[in-house]
Design a protein around this motif. Sequence first.
Motif, PDB file in Angstrom:
ATOM      1  N   TYR A   1     -12.815  53.878  -7.590  1.00 27.99           N
ATOM      2  CA  TYR A   1     -12.728  52.765  -6.641  1.00 27.99           C
ATOM      3  C   TYR A   1     -13.500  51.574  -7.168  1.00 27.99           C
ATOM      4  N   LEU A   2     -13.149  50.410  -6.675  1.00 30.80           N
ATOM      5  CA  LEU A   2     -13.826  49.169  -7.043  1.00 30.80           C
ATOM      6  C   LEU A   2     -14.734  48.733  -5.913  1.00 30.80           C
ATOM      7  N   ARG A   3     -15.893  48.199  -6.262  1.00 28.85           N
ATOM      8  CA  ARG A   3     -16.781  47.538  -5.297  1.00 28.85           C
ATOM      9  C   ARG A   3     -16.792  46.070  -5.686  1.00 28.85           C
ATOM     10  N   VAL A   4     -16.602  45.184  -4.703  1.00 28.58           N
ATOM     11  CA  VAL A   4     -16.450  43.758  -4.976  1.00 28.58           C
ATOM     12  C   VAL A   4     -17.561  42.966  -4.298  1.00 28.58           C
TER      13      VAL A   4
ATOM     14  N   LEU B   1     -19.774  57.593 -12.946  1.00 29.99           N
ATOM     15  CA  LEU B   1     -19.959  56.495 -13.878  1.00 29.99           C
ATOM     16  C   LEU B   1     -19.726  55.177 -13.154  1.00 29.99           C
ATOM     17  N   VAL B   2     -20.610  54.211 -13.361  1.00 27.70           N
ATOM     18  CA  VAL B   2     -20.439  52.855 -12.842  1.00 27.70           C
ATOM     19  C   VAL B   2     -20.178  51.957 -14.041  1.00 27.70           C
ATOM     20  N   ILE B   3     -19.065  51.211 -13.985  1.00 27.97           N
ATOM     21  CA  ILE B   3     -18.621  50.387 -15.117  1.00 27.97           C
ATOM     22  C   ILE B   3     -18.430  48.946 -14.655  1.00 27.97           C
ATOM     23  N   ASP B   4     -18.903  48.017 -15.476  1.00 33.32           N
ATOM     24  CA  ASP B   4     -18.621  46.598 -15.277  1.00 33.32           C
ATOM     25  C   ASP B   4     -17.386  46.272 -16.111  1.00 33.32           C
ATOM     26  N   PRO B   5     -16.217  46.094 -15.461  1.00 34.34           N
ATOM     27  CA  PRO B   5     -14.997  45.839 -16.224  1.00 34.34           C
ATOM     28  C   PRO B   5     -14.985  44.485 -16.915  1.00 34.34           C
TER      29      PRO B   5
ATOM     30  N   ARG C   1     -16.630  42.496  -9.795  1.00 30.18           N
ATOM     31  CA  ARG C   1     -16.124  43.842  -9.501  1.00 30.18           C
ATOM     32  C   ARG C   1     -16.844  44.875 -10.348  1.00 30.18           C
ATOM     33  N   LEU C   2     -17.110  46.018  -9.737  1.00 27.36           N
ATOM     34  CA  LEU C   2     -17.660  47.163 -10.447  1.00 27.36           C
ATOM     35  C   LEU C   2     -16.781  48.370 -10.161  1.00 27.36           C
ATOM     36  N   LEU C   3     -16.475  49.116 -11.197  1.00 24.63           N
ATOM     37  CA  LEU C   3     -15.670  50.325 -11.061  1.00 24.63           C
ATOM     38  C   LEU C   3     -16.600  51.515 -10.941  1.00 24.63           C
ATOM     39  N   VAL C   4     -16.349  52.352  -9.949  1.00 30.04           N
ATOM     40  CA  VAL C   4     -17.072  53.614  -9.789  1.00 30.04           C
ATOM     41  C   VAL C   4     -16.049  54.726 -10.002  1.00 30.04           C
ATOM     42  N   ALA C   5     -16.345  55.621 -10.930  1.00 28.96           N
ATOM     43  CA  ALA C   5     -15.454  56.739 -11.230  1.00 28.96           C
ATOM     44  C   ALA C   5     -16.237  58.033 -11.097  1.00 28.96           C
TER      45      ALA C   5
ATOM     46  N   ILE D   1     -15.045  47.952  -0.519  1.00 27.43           N
ATOM     47  CA  ILE D   1     -14.435  48.976  -1.362  1.00 27.43           C
ATOM     48  C   ILE D   1     -12.952  48.660  -1.462  1.00 27.43           C
ATOM     49  N   GLU D   2     -12.454  48.566  -2.697  1.00 31.30           N
ATOM     50  CA  GLU D   2     -11.051  48.244  -2.936  1.00 31.30           C
ATOM     51  C   GLU D   2     -10.450  49.212  -3.946  1.00 31.30           C
ATOM     52  N   ALA D   3      -9.158  49.249  -3.981  1.00 28.20           N
ATOM     53  CA  ALA D   3      -8.396  49.961  -5.004  1.00 28.20           C
ATOM     54  C   ALA D   3      -8.859  51.400  -5.191  1.00 28.20           C
ATOM     55  N   VAL D   4      -8.868  52.165  -4.126  1.00 28.36           N
ATOM     56  CA  VAL D   4      -9.245  53.575  -4.213  1.00 28.36           C
ATOM     57  C   VAL D   4      -8.056  54.357  -4.760  1.00 28.36           C
TER      58      VAL D   4
END
Length: 90
Positions: free
Chosen positions: A35-38, A85-89, A45-49, A23-26
């Motif tokens: 937060y990002l999951r790497v 929401l899970v986003i693929d940046p 990287r996947l963004l979870v909002a 878990i990064e960038a909370v």
Amino acid sequence: MLALYRALLALRRREVALSLGAIEAVTAAGEVLRYLRVDPVDGRRLLVALNFGAAEQALEAAGTPLLSTHGDFGNPQRLRPHEGLVIDPG
């Protein structure tokens, strides 16, 4: 609820970042937690909002939505009330 749970499990199985990733960038702004999951292997990287509030919130993220707790793919620009929401940046 069961359909959402199954979709979340399927996404977690498909995306190593969600099962084994760091878990990064909370960040938190108002009622929105991001937060990002790497992926530990390829760095994907996947963004979870998560919107914990009862009002729609601006998200302004770029990428492709993979899953929304509202049962559709959601919008990376806005989070609806109580939406995850899970986003693929990409």
